[in-house]
Design an enzyme around this catalytic site. Structure first.
Site, PDB file in Angstrom:
ATOM      1  CG  ASN A   5      -1.466  -3.786   0.890  1.00  0.00           C
ATOM      2  OD1 ASN A   5      -1.934  -4.443  -0.048  1.00  0.00           O
ATOM      3  ND2 ASN A   5      -1.296  -2.474   0.827  1.00  0.00           N
ATOM      4  CE  LYS A   7       2.069  -1.526  -0.236  1.00  0.00           C
ATOM      5  NZ  LYS A   7       2.927  -0.324  -0.121  1.00  0.00           N
ATOM      6  CG  HIS A  92      -2.765   1.644   0.415  1.00  0.00           C
ATOM      7  ND1 HIS A  92      -1.707   2.240  -0.243  1.00  0.00           N
ATOM      8  CD2 HIS A  92      -2.214   0.857   1.372  1.00  0.00           C
ATOM      9  CE1 HIS A  92      -0.578   1.822   0.295  1.00  0.00           C
ATOM     10  NE2 HIS A  92      -0.845   0.992   1.269  1.00  0.00           N
ATOM     11  CD  GLU A  94       1.123   1.691  -2.616  1.00  0.00           C
ATOM     12  OE1 GLU A  94       2.236   1.543  -2.074  1.00  0.00           O
ATOM     13  OE2 GLU A  94       0.392   0.736  -2.941  1.00  0.00           O
ATOM     14  CD  GLU A 164      -1.624   3.852   3.909  1.00  0.00           C
ATOM     15  OE1 GLU A 164      -0.860   3.131   3.265  1.00  0.00           O
ATOM     16  OE2 GLU A 164      -2.502   4.555   3.378  1.00  0.00           O
ATOM     17  N   GLY A 170       7.811   2.434   2.259  1.00  0.00           N
ATOM     18  CA  GLY A 170       8.790   2.070   1.253  1.00  0.00           C
ATOM     19  C   GLY A 170      10.030   2.946   1.233  1.00  0.00           C
ATOM     20  CB  SER A 210       8.605   1.315   7.098  1.00  0.00           C
ATOM     21  OG  SER A 210       8.563   1.804   5.780  1.00  0.00           O
TER      22      SER A 210
END
Length: 247
Positions: A5, A7, A92, A94, A164, A170, A210
């Site tokens: 991904n 992003k 996702h 985000e 996730e 991150g 991660s």
């Protein structure tokens, strides 16, 4: 499956260089998993044309919640499919956090993706407060049931899920292999209760927190971890390739 991904990273020339570099690296290899790269909308058609899509699938990173119409700036599932991309990342963390995507919105997006013959890579997962409160099982169950459990068994079987742990994206934190296995197994049991053991066993559930070359092999060795949705480590062939090879 190992899916990258990207992003909001890479210009078109940079993205083409990354995609063709991965294509070249895999030219004489036969991975033990499907390989997919999720790229910005601006890159889709160019990357599809530049690589061997029999070896590397191409995904959009989002899709509109409408089929077409006066929605300036949106990109529909049908538009994505017309580029030759065959996957789309939906839900996702985000998108949920920054754009307040609701379960109802995501349900519509999944249905539109399937109608355009795209394979949704549907993301679920809890934030740190939910993990610490011990509600992570309930959180992922609600995300699955609210957006996906109105699908027919046949349509559900076309999905890929990506778990996730939002607290591990991150941050440098990673769920332990045991934690990943525990919640992946729970997700599979939730699917089995609705659609039966056969569909549950054949649903790919990726780990998306991660994952890197150092921990991929241990994570992927779990019986219910079917691969990874890889963020930063997918932005370089030298980082992404070892994760693919860890399968």
């Amino acid at each position: 499956m190992v899916a990258g991904n990207w992003k909001m990273n890479t210009t078109l020339p940079e993205g083409l260089a990354l995609a063709t570099g991965l294509n070249e690296a895999l030219k004489d290899r036969t991975p033990n998993c499907d390989v997919v790269i999720g790229v910005p909308f601006t890159h889709l058609a160019s990357i599809v044309a530049a690589i061997d899509t029999r070896k590397i699938g191409v995904a959009a990173e989002n899709a509109a919640a409408w089929a077409e119409g006066a929605f300036t700036g949106e990109v529909s599932a049908k538009m994505i499919a017309s580029t030759g991309a065959t996957y789309v990342i939906l839900g996702h963390s985000e998108r949920r956090a920054y754009y307040h995507e609701t379960p109802a919105t995501l349900k519509t997006k999944v249905e539109l993706a399937l109608a355009s013959q795209l394979t949704p890579i549907f993301c679920i997962g809890e934030v740190l407060a939910e993990r610490e409160a011990g509600t992570h099982f309930e959180v992922v169950d609600e995300q699955i049931t609210a957006s996906l459990f109105d699908l027919t068994a046949r349509d559900f079987s076309k999905l890929v899920l990506a778990y996730e742990p939002v607290w591990a994206i991150g941050t440098g934190k990673t769920a332990t292999a045991a934690q990943a296995q525990e919640i992946h197994a729970h997700i599979r049991r939730t699917i089995a209760a609705k659609y039966g053991e056969d569909i549950a066993e054949n649903t790919s559930i990726l780990y998306g927190g991660s994952c890197n070359a150092g921990n991929a092999k241990e994570l992927f060795s779990n019986p219910d971890v079917d691969g990874g949705l890889i963020g930063g480590a997918s932005l370089g062939v030298e980082k992404f390739l070892p994760i693919i090879e860890a399968f």
